[in-house]
Design an enzyme around this catalytic site. Structure first.
Site, PDB file in Angstrom:
ATOM      1  N   GLU A 159      44.634  38.442  41.614  1.00 53.33           N
ATOM      2  CA  GLU A 159      44.093  39.570  42.354  1.00 53.33           C
ATOM      3  C   GLU A 159      42.694  39.296  42.886  1.00 53.33           C
ATOM      4  O   GLU A 159      41.989  38.405  42.418  1.00 53.33           O
ATOM      5  CB  GLU A 159      44.092  40.819  41.473  1.00 53.33           C
ATOM      6  CG  GLU A 159      43.478  40.609  40.121  1.00 53.33           C
ATOM      7  CD  GLU A 159      43.693  41.821  39.213  1.00 53.33           C
ATOM      8  OE1 GLU A 159      44.739  41.883  38.558  1.00 53.33           O
ATOM      9  OE2 GLU A 159      42.812  42.682  39.176  1.00 53.33           O
TER      10      GLU A 159
ATOM     11  N   CYS B 133      35.522  39.798  45.420  1.00 51.38           N
ATOM     12  CA  CYS B 133      35.572  39.175  44.103  1.00 51.38           C
ATOM     13  C   CYS B 133      36.877  38.385  44.028  1.00 51.38           C
ATOM     14  O   CYS B 133      37.957  38.968  44.136  1.00 51.38           O
ATOM     15  CB  CYS B 133      35.528  40.281  43.045  1.00 51.38           C
ATOM     16  SG  CYS B 133      35.762  39.683  41.367  1.00 51.38           S
TER      17      CYS B 133
ATOM     18  N   CYS C  18      43.646  33.214  32.024  1.00 53.86           N
ATOM     19  CA  CYS C  18      42.378  32.656  31.549  1.00 53.86           C
ATOM     20  C   CYS C  18      42.531  32.304  30.074  1.00 53.86           C
ATOM     21  O   CYS C  18      43.180  33.022  29.333  1.00 53.86           O
ATOM     22  CB  CYS C  18      41.260  33.681  31.722  1.00 53.86           C
ATOM     23  SG  CYS C  18      39.621  33.076  31.242  1.00 53.86           S
TER      24      CYS C  18
ATOM     25  N   CYS D 160      38.121  36.231  25.749  1.00 51.48           N
ATOM     26  CA  CYS D 160      37.134  37.272  25.440  1.00 51.48           C
ATOM     27  C   CYS D 160      37.891  38.537  25.014  1.00 51.48           C
ATOM     28  O   CYS D 160      38.839  38.953  25.676  1.00 51.48           O
ATOM     29  CB  CYS D 160      36.262  37.558  26.659  1.00 51.48           C
ATOM     30  SG  CYS D 160      35.315  36.128  27.192  1.00 51.48           S
TER      31      CYS D 160
ATOM     32  N   CYS E 155      38.469  41.607  27.436  1.00 55.57           N
ATOM     33  CA  CYS E 155      38.834  41.328  28.835  1.00 55.57           C
ATOM     34  C   CYS E 155      40.341  41.348  29.040  1.00 55.57           C
ATOM     35  O   CYS E 155      41.091  40.722  28.297  1.00 55.57           O
ATOM     36  CB  CYS E 155      38.261  39.980  29.252  1.00 55.57           C
ATOM     37  SG  CYS E 155      38.696  39.514  30.928  1.00 55.57           S
TER      38      CYS E 155
ATOM     39  N   GLU F 168      38.215  31.489  34.482  1.00 52.63           N
ATOM     40  CA  GLU F 168      36.881  30.967  34.197  1.00 52.63           C
ATOM     41  C   GLU F 168      36.615  29.857  35.219  1.00 52.63           C
ATOM     42  O   GLU F 168      37.194  28.773  35.118  1.00 52.63           O
ATOM     43  CB  GLU F 168      36.831  30.447  32.752  1.00 52.63           C
ATOM     44  CG  GLU F 168      35.613  29.602  32.413  1.00 52.63           C
ATOM     45  CD  GLU F 168      34.281  30.214  32.842  1.00 52.63           C
ATOM     46  OE1 GLU F 168      34.018  31.380  32.519  1.00 52.63           O
ATOM     47  OE2 GLU F 168      33.507  29.520  33.517  1.00 52.63           O
TER      48      GLU F 168
ATOM     49  N   SER G  85      27.870  35.455  31.600  1.00 58.46           N
ATOM     50  CA  SER G  85      28.409  36.569  30.827  1.00 58.46           C
ATOM     51  C   SER G  85      27.912  36.431  29.392  1.00 58.46           C
ATOM     52  O   SER G  85      28.454  35.655  28.617  1.00 58.46           O
ATOM     53  CB  SER G  85      29.942  36.537  30.843  1.00 58.46           C
ATOM     54  OG  SER G  85      30.397  36.736  32.153  1.00 58.46           O
TER      55      SER G  85
ATOM     56  N   HIS H  48      26.733  39.276  27.041  1.00 58.63           N
ATOM     57  CA  HIS H  48      27.418  40.357  26.330  1.00 58.63           C
ATOM     58  C   HIS H  48      27.044  40.575  24.874  1.00 58.63           C
ATOM     59  O   HIS H  48      27.508  41.528  24.241  1.00 58.63           O
ATOM     60  CB  HIS H  48      28.940  40.234  26.434  1.00 58.63           C
ATOM     61  CG  HIS H  48      29.469  40.079  27.827  1.00 58.63           C
ATOM     62  ND1 HIS H  48      28.852  40.633  28.928  1.00 58.63           N
ATOM     63  CD2 HIS H  48      30.561  39.421  28.311  1.00 58.63           C
ATOM     64  CE1 HIS H  48      29.539  40.316  30.016  1.00 58.63           C
ATOM     65  NE2 HIS H  48      30.566  39.593  29.673  1.00 58.63           N
TER      66      HIS H  48
ATOM     67  N   CYS I 112      38.869  44.239  36.872  1.00 63.42           N
ATOM     68  CA  CYS I 112      39.009  43.105  35.976  1.00 63.42           C
ATOM     69  C   CYS I 112      40.412  42.819  35.453  1.00 63.42           C
ATOM     70  O   CYS I 112      40.707  42.973  34.278  1.00 63.42           O
ATOM     71  CB  CYS I 112      38.086  43.286  34.777  1.00 63.42           C
ATOM     72  SG  CYS I 112      36.457  43.775  35.237  1.00 63.42           S
TER      73      CYS I 112
HETATM   74  N1  SAH Z   1      35.205  33.982  33.354  1.00 63.93           N
HETATM   75  C1  SAH Z   1      34.050  34.346  34.096  1.00 63.93           C
HETATM   76  C2  SAH Z   1      34.326  35.169  35.340  1.00 63.93           C
HETATM   77  C3  SAH Z   1      35.403  36.227  35.261  1.00 63.93           C
HETATM   78  S1  SAH Z   1      35.025  37.680  34.353  1.00 63.93           S
HETATM   79  C4  SAH Z   1      33.050  35.023  33.192  1.00 63.93           C
HETATM   80  O1  SAH Z   1      33.322  35.155  32.009  1.00 63.93           O
HETATM   81  O2  SAH Z   1      31.969  35.370  33.645  1.00 63.93           O
HETATM   82  C5  SAH Z   1      33.779  38.493  35.288  1.00 63.93           C
HETATM   83  C6  SAH Z   1      32.922  39.441  34.481  1.00 63.93           C
HETATM   84  O3  SAH Z   1      33.645  40.629  34.146  1.00 63.93           O
HETATM   85  C7  SAH Z   1      32.462  38.856  33.156  1.00 63.93           C
HETATM   86  O4  SAH Z   1      31.122  39.188  32.935  1.00 63.93           O
HETATM   87  C8  SAH Z   1      33.376  39.566  32.188  1.00 63.93           C
HETATM   88  O5  SAH Z   1      32.873  39.503  30.903  1.00 63.93           O
HETATM   89  C9  SAH Z   1      33.446  40.939  32.783  1.00 63.93           C
HETATM   90  N2  SAH Z   1      34.530  41.784  32.304  1.00 63.93           N
HETATM   91  C10 SAH Z   1      35.712  41.427  31.776  1.00 63.93           C
HETATM   92  N3  SAH Z   1      36.431  42.511  31.428  1.00 63.93           N
HETATM   93  C11 SAH Z   1      35.684  43.588  31.756  1.00 63.93           C
HETATM   94  C12 SAH Z   1      35.899  44.992  31.664  1.00 63.93           C
HETATM   95  N4  SAH Z   1      37.028  45.497  31.185  1.00 63.93           N
HETATM   96  N5  SAH Z   1      34.909  45.802  32.101  1.00 63.93           N
HETATM   97  C13 SAH Z   1      33.779  45.296  32.624  1.00 63.93           C
HETATM   98  N6  SAH Z   1      33.523  43.995  32.757  1.00 63.93           N
HETATM   99  C14 SAH Z   1      34.470  43.135  32.324  1.00 63.93           C
END
Ligand code: SAH
Length: 345
Positions: free
Chosen positions: A95, A108, A115, A119, A122, A163, A217, A219, A336
């Protein structure tokens, strides 16, 4: 690349690679620029129409390359956001999200099918990685969206499914193509790559001649918590990650974005904000606080507004630059990885 008779997708080659191709078949390099102009400036999707390239070369190109683009199988449109579900040649789905800002349009893009980073919060990681995206499948996301909306986008964030640093070579090729003045021509300052923190690849990125924006990221402000949320932290713990980011900043002279999702009662307390401030003090970074997009499948909740405001205030008091990310698209499951995950079940 083509010695074995393999057909490549023309949207997957950088201009330099295409120059090498033309040299190899005994043609002048500048043909690569002409092809780029057809593909990315005139947006022609048929080699027949490359009218300044003579017929016999066009025929050779047709033998060696395809111009297949991802298919849109679902499009959800809201006022300032559009969500696209694409199907690829092998029926895998990814997507992309289009966002309308007051400063322009951004897309985006996804970088992998699924992936492997795992995480916990996610949605994309719930479905394991199937494969890397090919370069042309990333370029295709942008071309298809632009052709549907009949507008040009001004910025690209590599923050969709996957990623990007786990698919490094294809992602870099993608960046080169979209950044190329004869390609899609998106300025490096308008391209952002977000990573969960794959240290060796961040180092590689700092050597890249194109100076894109890097977002990390994070977090969590300590290893104990980050280990729980992001398994990658066990391989690349915070201390080394912060050193790597510092080196990156030194080398590139660029400010780095620190992404921090606020998860209710998990990482959103005042003490977390203070710990985060201590971790980042003196670094050329800014923190982007991300209100969590709740999903159906995962046991995390979004922090309430007051908590987000307090967290923001604490960082400000600690003299850390901070913004709260504007929320897009939760009404249309644009957040996401949810669209793909809903379809895949
Ligand atoms: N793998 C990469 C890029 C994809 S995720 C990364 O980890 O940065 C893009 C961003 O969205 C990351 O910061 C991720 O942690 C965040 N993300 C994932 N799930 C989410 C959610 N449900 N709500 C908000 N941000 C989220």
């Amino acid at each position: 690349m083509l010695e074995n008779g393999e057909i490549m997708n023309l949207y997957g080659l950088t201009r330099q690679e295409l120059e090498q191709y033309f040299t190899r078949i005994g043609e002048k390099k500048f043909k690569a620029t002409q092809v780029f102009e057809w593909l990315y400036q005139h947006r022609v999707n048929s080699m027949e129409e490359f009218s300044n390239i003579k017929k016999e070369i066009r025929e050779q190109l047709q033998k060696d390359f395809s111009l297949e683009l991802p298919k849109v199988i679902k499009r959800e449109v809201d006022t300032d956001v559009e969500k696209y579900l694409f199907e690829l040649e092998d029926q895998e789905r990814i997507e992309a999200v289009l966002m309308r800002h007051n400063y322009g349009l951004s897309v985006c893009v996804s970088s992998e099918v699924g992936c492997n980073m795992g995480c916990k919060f996610c949605e994309s990681g719930r479905l394991k990685k199937v494969r890397n995206l090919e370069t042309h499948e990333m370029v295709g996301q942008i071309l298809v969206i632009e052709s549907l909306i009949k507008e040009r986008i001004s910025s690209v964030v590599i923050m969709g499914i996957g990623e990007p640093l786990d698919n490094y070579d294809n992602v870099i090729r993608f960046i080169k193509i979209i950044n190329d003045a004869k390609g899609i021509s998106i300025g490096a300052r308008h391209i952002t790559l977000s990573t969960c923190g794959i240290i060796p690849k961040i180092k590689d990125l700092s050597e890249l001649e194109i100076q894109i924006n890097l977002a990390i990221s994070l977090h969590a402000p300590n290893d104990a918590l980050r280990n729980k949320l992001m398994p990658i932290n066990k391989a690349y713990p915070l201390k080394e990650l912060m050193e790597t980011i510092n080196d990156y900043i030194k080398k590139t002279n660029r400010r780095v974005t620190i992404e921090y999702i606020l998860l209710k009662d998990v990482n959103d307390k005042k003490e977390h904000a203070k710990e985060l401030a201590n971790l980042l003090r003196g670094m050329n970074v800014y923190v982007n606080l991300i209100p969590y997009n709740e999903t159906n499948h995962i046991e995390f909740k979004k922090s309430d507004k007051q908590t987000i405001d307090d967290f923001y205030e604490t960082l400000q008091q600690e003299k850390i630059q901070v913004t709260v990310r504007r929320e897009f698209g939760s009404s249309i499951s644009a957040a996401c990885g949810q669209l793909r995950s809903k379809e895949v079940k």
